[in-house]
Design a protein around this motif. Structure first.
Motif, mmCIF file in Angstrom:
data_model
loop_
_atom_site.group_PDB
_atom_site.id
_atom_site.type_symbol
_atom_site.label_atom_id
_atom_site.label_comp_id
_atom_site.label_asym_id
_atom_site.label_seq_id
_atom_site.Cartn_x
_atom_site.Cartn_y
_atom_site.Cartn_z
ATOM 1 N N THR A 157 0.851 -1.333 0.127
ATOM 2 C CA THR A 157 0.004 -0.151 0.093
ATOM 3 C C THR A 157 1.060 1.293 -0.193
ATOM 4 O O THR A 157 2.045 1.240 0.350
ATOM 5 N N THR A 158 0.102 2.364 -0.338
ATOM 6 C CA THR A 158 0.778 3.753 -0.637
ATOM 7 C C THR A 158 1.572 4.108 0.570
ATOM 8 O O THR A 158 2.789 4.448 0.796
ATOM 9 N N THR A 159 0.896 3.995 2.048
ATOM 10 C CA THR A 159 1.440 4.433 3.079
ATOM 11 C C THR A 159 2.697 3.419 3.445
ATOM 12 O O THR A 159 3.804 4.124 3.907
ATOM 13 N N ASN A 191 -6.612 0.761 -5.644
ATOM 14 C CA ASN A 191 -7.112 1.994 -4.785
ATOM 15 C C ASN A 191 -8.384 2.857 -5.203
ATOM 16 O O ASN A 191 -8.847 3.476 -4.264
ATOM 17 N N GLY A 222 -6.422 11.624 -3.975
ATOM 18 C CA GLY A 222 -5.482 10.868 -4.744
ATOM 19 C C GLY A 222 -6.332 9.735 -5.243
ATOM 20 O O GLY A 222 -7.316 9.701 -5.634
ATOM 21 N N TRP A 223 -5.573 8.512 -5.493
ATOM 22 C CA TRP A 223 -6.070 7.404 -6.170
ATOM 23 C C TRP A 223 -7.611 7.021 -5.334
ATOM 24 O O TRP A 223 -8.540 6.595 -5.871
ATOM 25 N N CYS A 224 -7.435 6.886 -4.115
ATOM 26 C CA CYS A 224 -8.273 6.345 -3.134
ATOM 27 C C CYS A 224 -9.608 7.341 -3.063
ATOM 28 O O CYS A 224 -10.692 7.139 -3.237
ATOM 29 N N GLU A 243 -7.928 19.177 -0.116
ATOM 30 C CA GLU A 243 -6.572 18.773 -0.607
ATOM 31 C C GLU A 243 -5.339 19.758 0.042
ATOM 32 O O GLU A 243 -5.821 20.967 0.590
ATOM 33 N N LYS A 248 -4.038 18.408 -7.601
ATOM 34 C CA LYS A 248 -4.912 17.444 -7.070
ATOM 35 C C LYS A 248 -6.326 18.313 -7.050
ATOM 36 O O LYS A 248 -7.569 17.928 -7.291
ATOM 37 N N ASP A 278 -2.403 10.931 5.686
ATOM 38 C CA ASP A 278 -1.801 11.585 6.569
ATOM 39 C C ASP A 278 -2.294 11.669 8.049
ATOM 40 O O ASP A 278 -3.199 11.100 8.239
ATOM 41 N N SER A 299 -10.583 5.873 5.403
ATOM 42 C CA SER A 299 -10.028 4.735 4.792
ATOM 43 C C SER A 299 -8.533 4.883 4.270
ATOM 44 O O SER A 299 -8.297 4.073 3.538
ATOM 45 N N HIS A 301 -4.347 4.257 5.427
ATOM 46 C CA HIS A 301 -4.022 3.039 5.920
ATOM 47 C C HIS A 301 -4.122 3.096 7.540
ATOM 48 O O HIS A 301 -4.412 2.125 8.347
ATOM 49 N N ASN A 346 -13.612 0.313 5.210
ATOM 50 C CA ASN A 346 -13.930 -0.720 4.137
ATOM 51 C C ASN A 346 -13.572 -1.942 4.785
ATOM 52 O O ASN A 346 -14.430 -2.994 4.277
ATOM 53 N N HIS A 353 -11.935 -4.834 -0.277
ATOM 54 C CA HIS A 353 -12.261 -4.623 -1.887
ATOM 55 C C HIS A 353 -13.076 -5.970 -2.340
ATOM 56 O O HIS A 353 -12.684 -6.943 -1.915
HETATM 57 N N1 LIG Z 1 -8.838 1.418 2.428
HETATM 58 C C1 LIG Z 1 -8.104 0.728 1.740
HETATM 59 O O1 LIG Z 1 -8.507 -0.494 1.291
HETATM 60 C C2 LIG Z 1 -6.995 1.207 0.914
HETATM 61 C C3 LIG Z 1 -6.468 0.596 -0.407
HETATM 62 C C4 LIG Z 1 -5.321 1.570 -0.919
HETATM 63 C C5 LIG Z 1 -4.905 2.353 -0.124
HETATM 64 N N2 LIG Z 1 -5.134 2.863 0.917
HETATM 65 C C6 LIG Z 1 -4.471 3.876 1.773
HETATM 66 O O2 LIG Z 1 -5.230 5.210 1.618
HETATM 67 C C7 LIG Z 1 -4.280 6.199 1.615
HETATM 68 C C8 LIG Z 1 -4.243 7.077 0.465
HETATM 69 O O3 LIG Z 1 -3.707 6.270 -0.749
HETATM 70 P P1 LIG Z 1 -3.401 7.089 -2.053
HETATM 71 O O4 LIG Z 1 -3.052 5.726 -2.973
HETATM 72 O O5 LIG Z 1 -5.082 7.606 -2.540
HETATM 73 O O6 LIG Z 1 -2.516 7.958 -2.040
HETATM 74 P P2 LIG Z 1 -2.238 9.156 -2.930
HETATM 75 O O7 LIG Z 1 -0.968 9.510 -2.672
HETATM 76 O O8 LIG Z 1 -2.534 8.895 -4.390
HETATM 77 O O9 LIG Z 1 -3.348 10.073 -2.301
HETATM 78 C C9 LIG Z 1 -3.405 10.813 -1.082
HETATM 79 C C10 LIG Z 1 -3.888 12.342 -1.314
HETATM 80 O O10 LIG Z 1 -3.997 12.759 0.043
HETATM 81 C C11 LIG Z 1 -3.575 14.323 -0.365
HETATM 82 N N3 LIG Z 1 -3.305 14.739 1.090
HETATM 83 C C12 LIG Z 1 -2.252 14.437 1.985
HETATM 84 N N4 LIG Z 1 -2.377 15.280 3.128
HETATM 85 C C13 LIG Z 1 -3.395 15.788 3.308
HETATM 86 C C14 LIG Z 1 -4.148 16.848 4.038
HETATM 87 N N5 LIG Z 1 -3.740 16.987 5.021
HETATM 88 N N6 LIG Z 1 -5.524 17.293 3.552
HETATM 89 C C15 LIG Z 1 -5.939 16.690 2.335
HETATM 90 N N7 LIG Z 1 -5.453 16.131 1.394
HETATM 91 C C16 LIG Z 1 -4.366 15.419 1.937
HETATM 92 C C17 LIG Z 1 -2.158 14.192 -0.911
HETATM 93 O O11 LIG Z 1 -2.125 15.387 -1.459
HETATM 94 C C18 LIG Z 1 -2.662 13.119 -2.114
HETATM 95 O O12 LIG Z 1 -3.393 13.704 -3.174
HETATM 96 C C19 LIG Z 1 -2.927 5.548 1.881
HETATM 97 O O13 LIG Z 1 -2.692 5.422 3.450
HETATM 98 C C20 LIG Z 1 -2.880 4.098 1.485
HETATM 99 O O14 LIG Z 1 -2.117 3.309 2.086
HETATM 100 C C21 LIG Z 1 -6.165 2.320 1.624
#
Ligand SMILES: NC(=O)c1ccc[n+]([C@@H]2O[C@H](COP(=O)([O-])OP(=O)(O)OC[C@H]3O[C@@H](n4cnc5c(N)ncnc54)[C@H](O)[C@@H]3O)[C@@H](O)[C@H]2O)c1
Length: 424
Positions: A157-159, A191, A222-224, A243, A248, A278, A299, A301, A346, A353
Motif C-alpha cells: 500500500t501507498t503508506t 486504490n 489521490g487514487w483512493c 486537498e 489535485k 496523513d 479509509s 491506512h 472498508n 475490496h
Molecule cells: N482502504 C483501503 O483499502 C486502502 C486501499 C489502498 C490504499 N489505502 C491507503 O489510503 C491512503 C491514500 O492512498 P492513495 O493511494 O490514494 O494515496 P495518494 O498519494 O494517491 O493520495 C493521497 C492524497 O492525499 C492528499 N493529502 C495529504 N495530506 C492531506 C491533507 N492534510 N488534507 C487533504 N489532502 C491531503 C495528497 O495530496 C494526495 O493527493 C494511504 O494511506 C493508503 O495506504 C487504503
C-alpha cells in the motif's frame, strides 16, 4: 480437505472454517488471473521451501493469495496488517483446511497485534510481505539479527511505500522491496475502484445512512479519494474535496466537485471521510465545529487521520450505538459519530475490496514474490517498482479473463509511432 497436522495459529474460533471455506471459494471465482498463476505455480514450484512471512489484511482474497503461494511451494506464515480487518472464518479455514499458520483475530488489541507480527518474525522469513510496512519495520527495529536471512520483500500500500522510501532515504533499509502498490494494475484499480466502492460499502453497512442529497467531504484526492468521490457522487451525494496539493485540488475542481479547506468543510459535512495517508487531517477544531449527527470515517491506512485523542479529550460522553459506530457527544450537545474506531472503514465494517479488483493486486503480489526469489541477489537495498512486463502482463490476462479483446498496432502504425520525420 482437512489438514491432519494442526499448525501453529491464533484463531478466534476454528469451528468457523466451513463458512470461511465457502467465502474463499466465492472470492476465487472472481480471481481468474490469480487462478492462472496458481496453476503455473503448482507445476513449476518457484517458491519451493522459501520461508515467507506475510502481514496482510486477512480476507477471503488474501486467503486465495496465501493458497497460491503455498501451491508454489512456499512455507508461509500469515498475520493481520490491521487489528480490525481480519475475517475470523478465513483464519479458521486457512489453519484447518490449508495448514497455513495464521495469527489474527478481529478486534485484537495492539499488544496482540504486535504479538502476531512477532509470531511471523519467529518464522525467520526469507521473504516478507507487508501492507503498511509494520513487519519490515519490526524486523529492522527489534530483530536486526534475522535480517541477513531475508532476501527481500513486497509492500502492498501507498503508506507502506512511503515508510519504506523514508527508510531507504535514511540509509536504514537492509533488503530490497518490490513496491506492489506502484504497479498500474494495482493502484489504478485497487486504490481507485476498490477503495471507491468498498469505502461506501463500509459506511453503508455501519450506518445504513442515505447518501443522496448529503454533503460528503472527501479529504485527499489521490487514487483512493478520486474513486470514493466518484462513487459517492454516483449515489447522489454533494461531494466536497479537501486537498493540500494544488494540482489535485484543481483536478477535483475540474471534475466538478467543490473544493475548500477542511475548516470550511467541517461545519457543513454530513459524512466526512479521510483518504490521505496523513496525520490529523480531521483535527480537534474541525470535530468541535461539526454539525449535530456528522459521521466521520477513515479509509487511509492508519487510524491517525482523524484526531481521535482530541475526540476523547473534548467530548463530554461516548457510547457505542451500533457495532461500528461510536457516538461522541460534545459539551454544546452536538454529536459526532466515528466509524470503526477510525480504522480503514472498508475493512473494519465491510469486507474490503471486491475480489475482482484484488485479483490484480494479488497477481502482482504473487509474481513480485517470484521475481524477488529469482532476482533478489542482483538487487540493491532499495524500493523497486514492479517490472513493467509483470504489470502489463497482468492487464492483458485480466482483459482476456473478462472476455475483452483490444486492437494491435499494425506494422505501419508501429513504424509511424517510432518515427519523428512525418508531420503536417
Ligand atoms: N482502504 C483501503 O483499502 C486502502 C486501499 C489502498 C490504499 N489505502 C491507503 O489510503 C491512503 C491514500 O492512498 P492513495 O493511494 O490514494 O494515496 P495518494 O498519494 O494517491 O493520495 C493521497 C492524497 O492525499 C492528499 N493529502 C495529504 N495530506 C492531506 C491533507 N492534510 N488534507 C487533504 N489532502 C491531503 C495528497 O495530496 C494526495 O493527493 C494511504 O494511506 C493508503 O495506504 C487504503
Amino acid at each position: 480437505m482437512t489438514n491432519p497436522v494442526r499448525v501453529e495459529h491464533d484463531a478466534k474460533d476454528l469451528s468457523l472454517a466451513p463458512k470461511g471455506k465457502l467465502r474463499i471459494e466465492w472470492a476465487e471465482a472472481e480471481m481468474p488471473v490469480l487462478r492462472l498463476i496458481r496453476q503455473r505455480f503448482e507445476r513449476e514450484q518457484p517458491l519451493k521451501g522459501v520461508r515467507i512471512s506475510a502481514c496482510l489484511h486477512v480476507t477471503t482474497e488474501t486467503a486465495n493469495l496465501a493458497i497460491t503461494l503455498k501451491a508454489g511451494g512456499a512455507d508461509l506464515y500469515l498475520c493481520a496488517s490491521n487489528p480490525l480487518s481480519t475475517q475470523d472464518d478465513v483464519v479458521a479455514c486457512l489453519v484447518t483446511d490449508h495448514g497455513i499458520p495464521t495469527f489474527a483475530q478481529k478486534w485484537e488489541d495492539n499488544v496482540t497485534y504486535y504479538r502476531h507480527i512477532e509470531a511471523c518474525i519467529g518464522h525467520k522469513p526469507q521473504i516478507t510481505m507487508d501492507d503498511g510496512a509494520d513487519l519490515v519495520s519490526a524486523l529492522h527495529k527489534e530483530h536486526a539479527d534475522l535480517i541477513p536471512g531475508v532476501i527481500g520483500g513486497t509492500e502492498a500500500t501507498t503508506t507502506g511505500v512511503i515508510r519504506l522510501r523514508s527508510m531507504q532515504a535514511n540509509g536504514v533499509l537492509k533488503f530490497p522491496i518490490v513496491a506492489v502498490n506502484e504497479a498500474l494494475t494495482k493502484h489504478m484499480f485497487d486504490n481507485r475502484y476498490g477503495t471507491g466502492q468498498s469505502t461506501l460499502d463500509g459506511i453503508m453497512r455501519a450506518t445504513n445512512f442515505l447518501l443522496a442529497g448529503r454533503n460528503v467531504v472527501v479529504a485527499g484526492y489521490g487514487w483512493c479519494g478520486r474513486g470514493f468521490a466518484m462513487r459517492a457522487r454516483g449515489l447522489g451525494a454533494n461531494v466536497i474535496v479537501t486537498e493540500i496539493d494544488p494540482l489535485k485540488a484543481l483536478e477535483a475542481l475540474m471534475d466538478g466537485y467543490r473544493v475548500m479547506p477542511m475548516v470550511e468543510a467541517a461545519p457543513i459535512g454530513d459524512i466526512l471521510v479521510t483518504l490521505t495517508g496523513d496525520l490529523n487531517v480531521i483535527d480537534g477544531q474541525h470535530l468541535a465545529a461539526m454539525k449535530d449527527g456528522a459521521i466521520v470515517a477513515n479509509s487511509g491506512h492508519f487510524n491517525d487521520e482523524i484526531n481521535i485523542s482530541a475526540m476523547e479529550r473534548d467530548a463530554a460522553s461516548k457510547r457505542r450505538i451500533r457495532e461500528f459506530v461510536d457516538e461522541y457527544r460534545y459539551p454544546d450537545g452536538h454529536r459526532v459519530y466515528l466509524l470503526g474506531e477510525g480504522r480503514l472503514v472498508n475493512l473494519a465494517a465491510a469486507e474490503g475490496h471486491p475480489a475482482a479488483v484484488m485479483d490484480m493486486s494479488f497477481a502482482n503480489q504473487a509474481l513480485s514474490v517470484e521475481f524477488m526469489v529469482r532476482h533478489a541477489r542482483e538487487l540493491e537495498k532499495k524500493v523497486y517498482d514492479v517490472p513493467t512486463e509483470i504489470d502489463r502482463g497482468i492487464a492483458r490476462l485480466k482483459l482476456e479473463a473478462m472476455g475483452v479483446a483490444i486492437d494491435k498496432l499494425t506494422p505501419q502504425q508501429e513504424k509511424y509511432l517510432a518515427s519523428w520525420e512525418s508531420g503536417t
